[in-house]
Design a protein around this motif. Structure first.
Motif: not given
Lengths: 564, 564
Positions: A425-427, B392-393, B423-424
């Protein structure tokens, strides 16, 4: 009628081999048992003396002749086409052959020279081989994927097929280089061996029990056989340096942003935590310098948004020459300082690699240089973070390429399972990026701290390190990438220098070694003096970020003392 | 007893205000209606003539005095502490006050000078303000989050609280700078206005109907009031340039990798598609150059892994001086070439911004320089890609900061909703990165193509562009970021230069304008000559990547001709 992936692969393989002129064909290639080493004397039997003279000259020597007009581009190109054709039959190292186009280009260069009494550029008439990620007009780029045959990077009818050229290709043509072949890669590019379902396995020509390395393995085998004087590979975990090391060549992994990657095919394009970089492999350090300085003269930063405006810094080379020139001086200010990484704390290098490292250290010390032990922050943390960056997409990118044809993964690609897995994921990705930055900062400060350890208060100039725990990998036994990968995560400049060859009498297997873990055990057990005998053994010299000038100067110096 | 976020915020606000010495307090701050402009004459009433002389000198002038010893660091520091205290009361621009530590540091600098007869470094005795992302010992960093009070970036008991310093802070101290306050930001940093639940709203001191800008809004207001000669902000979508432009200051957004961000607090740390950069705002171009060259003299690339080894390139400045020096020459080779972006195809600049752009163009043309119309590739595509990188997050990072205290989002943060969203994935992020690279390549080739448009076959040197469609934003009316954001996505160097002030008689509202869409309409409707009268109007001069030397040289020249 449905065409199977096997048929498509076979067709492509046949079409490549069909491009080898009849007069270049070898009747029967002996097995590895019959003929372990096909370099040197073995391959000479197929060549004229003049061809040997040309093809065993280094790129910088060749360019001197072709740029001054004393050798014709035509003659040089023909000699390399011949030898590359032989190399492919002996080591299985080419994906695309375009000798005819090359000969045409060479003739045009000769015409230009005849008319203008000067070369087109500093690479006038120099044959340059390219890894099969470069797009070159007239041929395709499969990158080892069956599904990419007859497409542009897996897509059909883009209008770019066999027309589009990568930015560096444009620059190489501007400089006068002659392009004549593209070299083999493992599909996905994520392996230190080179194998794919189209051309099969690329063998190490110096010792055909072993891999030519990867992922720029075709370059390694081709240049190792002197079928090319200089070629370009890419490196995200060692892929330039591994084939350089395995084939007794010089290779540089420049830092991110130094050379143009624009317009090349790639795996996991857009993963930007650890970027793949492009760089040359060759038979001498001056060859590497020649092509890099030539490319920088093209101002690639005006055509590749990822390239930094940083012309070649001659003064940084001169500084090393000055230090080296004054070594032994009473003031003791004139020496180089090295850190030696004998063991990364995870996997022990095998005996021949240890011997190569020791030899470099001894020679340097003998000449008055300083070598301290390199005790860096945890390499385990580095490798853990690095591995995460390669699977952000859960294998989505490579599996979408496999799906195009239905071909299976080769067993060498350990990173991905047989289907895509969960994506980051993004995070998660942000957290990895922060970790990488912290690791780089910690390593940087360790490097800075060596001012307090060396005798003259200057920090270490370069690290001497194994490039892999073994001289070259045995098929399906590339078990550990830590020695090459740490350089990519840190974005350091690293140059591979060949040191010696395995001598089964000297490099005997360790007795009673107690491995640290399963990987260490696998590497330890993979070493067999009988199998490895005669293989090239190399080291890498690692410098800080964007130290291409300094590191080539140091590599050239180290090479010169090893040759004495 | 549970302490509410309101109470924690109030406590922190009170503790900041309590650090303003009694003798610096203003009895009653008039309303904006009573006193729109609190700069210049208004603030002078609280200062001595000597204090005015010192605080109205630019950073480069001050440094000349303090470095030569003709002004004491103590006197200079005291004057700025006084004026900063006044500024905070007038515009609400400080998050941390540490005047006492600054005075102590200044005394030590004076002692050093007295003893060694020389300054500590090129910034000896120069007060420098810092956005509240820098960590400075003795004070905390809240970045506008109530939940960060009494923590280190939201974490308790890290051992770093009030002790850890950012890398640039270390360098500034080495150079002799005096640190005395940290300035306000909008929480999340993702706004062109500055407001948070701790200190409230930072007003534009030149026209208190308007925002001081953001996210480095505290810097803008403070330096706008001459409570600091030079300060550092950060910029991911305009956050240095917006407050510079809104407050009639000079500010530079350097390209990624030029100045050290290491060890600073940030939002969405680890998002690395478009990186936030750090850079100075000041009252003159030479001030910007002074602090940048000073920082580069500290070799930040040895202490921040994200910084490129690129010392200040004086020859690039000289080249501009040479071109400017020969303007009007018969050969016509000696001129600068500009592209002018009058409209980005999405949102029309308001009348005063158009007038500022026109004025710059006219002056340049009058002096013999060339100005062509800038017709770049789609800015819409740029903004769409840019916006993706900020989410993104799914807002995870900023919401985890809000959750610490339970405080609500300010309405100025349009990017995030009231809770985290999806999220991306890894492959989504890779696709955005590829898109960004393609956009950069396309824009770069457009720039290259201007060689074919200009009269002397040289490409454009710089783009003259609005920094925002309005001179400054009205509260809760910052509706469009496209003019600043495109620079971040392209990673270009951009310098803000003040041009004029709004004159309600001259800059009348457009009549009968037909907006392109809702955003264009909102911007159009936000302009009101009565409200804007007297506000600063600025432009930005945009150069290619890593062109800090060239762009400061051009900005200084443009500024000089505007002042004539």
């Amino acid at each position: 009628m449905v065409i199977t992936w096997q048929q498509r692969a076979q067709e492509k393989r046949d079409s490549i081999n069909a491009l080898i002129p009849k007069e270049y064909r070898i009747d029967r290639v002996p097995s590895a048992e019959e003929q372990r080493d096909v370099t040197g004397k073995y391959i000479h039997q197929f060549l004229t003396e003049r061809e040997i003279e040309i093809t065993e000259s280094s790129a910088d020597e060749i360019a001197k002749h072709t740029v001054s007009g004393s050798w014709s581009a035509f003659e040089v190109t023909k000699a390399f086409c011949h030898r590359a054709a032989l190399a492919h039959q002996l080591a299985n190292c080419l994906h695309e052959i375009f000798f005819e186009a090359a000969i045409e280009d060479a003739k045009k260069l000769d015409d230009y020279f005849a008319e203008h009494k000067k070369p087109i550029g500093p690479l006038h008439g120099l044959p340059v081989s390219l890894k099969d990620q470069f797009h070159v007009k007239g041929v395709e780029t499969t990158m080892g994927y069956v599904g990419w045959i007859d497409t542009f990077q897996g897509e059909k009818n883009t209008g770019k097929e066999k027309v589009f050229e990568s930015e560096m290709v444009r620059e190489l043509r501007n400089l006068g280089a002659v392009l004549y072949c593209k070299t083999s890669v493992p599909h996905t590019l994520m392996s230190g061996e080179t194998r794919n379902n189209i051309i099969g396995y690329t063998w190490n020509p110096k010792n055909r029990n072993l891999s030519a390395g990867g992922s720029s393995g075709g370059e390694g085998a081709l240049i190792g056989l002197r079928g090319s004087p200089v070629g370009f590979g890419t490196d995200i975990g060692g892929s330039i340096r591994i084939p350089a090391a395995f084939n007794g060549l010089y290779g540089i992994r420049p830092s991110t942003g130094r050379l143009p990657y624009e317009g090349m095919a790639n795996s996991m394009d857009g993963q930007n935590s650890i970027l793949s970089v492009v760089g040359p492999l060759a038979t001498s350090v001056p060859s590497l310098r020649l092509v890099i300085t030539a490319l920088l003269s093209q101002e690639p930063w005006l055509h590749d948004p990822m390239v930094i405006e940083m012309p070649w810094r001659y003064e940084q080379e001169k500084e090393i020459h000055k230090l080296v020139g004054s070594v032994g001086d009473a003031s003791r200010a004139g020496k180089l300082i090295f850190g030696v990484l004998k063991h990364d704390g995870l996997v022990a290098p095998t005996p021949p690699v240890r011997r190569a490292i020791d030899r470099v250290v001894e020679e340097l010390k003998r000449l008055g240089h300083e070598v301290i032990e390199w005790k860096p922050p945890s390499h385990r943390k580095i490798l853990e973070a690095g591995l995460k960056t390669w699977v952000y997409d859960g294998g989505e990118d490579v599996h979408s390429a496999f799906k195009l044809s239905g071909e299976p993964l080769i067993p060498q690609i350990a990173l991905y399972s047989d289907k895509p897995f969960e994506q980051a994921k993004g995070s998660d990705i942000a957290a990895v990026n922060v970790t990488i930055r912290q690791i780089r900062k910690e390593y940087m400060e360790y490097w800075n701290s060596t001012t307090g350890v060396t005798s003259i208060g200057r920090p270490v100039d370069a690290i001497i390190a194994p490039l892999a725990p073994f001289p070259a990998a045995r098929p399906e036994k590339y078990n550990y990438y830590g020695y090459s990968m740490f350089v990519n995560l840190l974005d350091y400049t690293s140059v591979v220098v060949p040191v010696t060859v395995v001598d089964k009498e000297v490099d005997q297997a360790d007795v009673g070694y107690e491995p640290l873990d399963e990987i260490d055990k696998a590497v330890y057990e993979s070493y067999d003096p009988e199998i490895y005998d005669g293989a090239h053994v190399s080291v890498q010299l690692v410098g800080r970020k964007l130290q291409e000038e300094k590191m080539l100067a140091i590599a050239e110096y180290v090479d010169s003392i090893l040759k004495k």
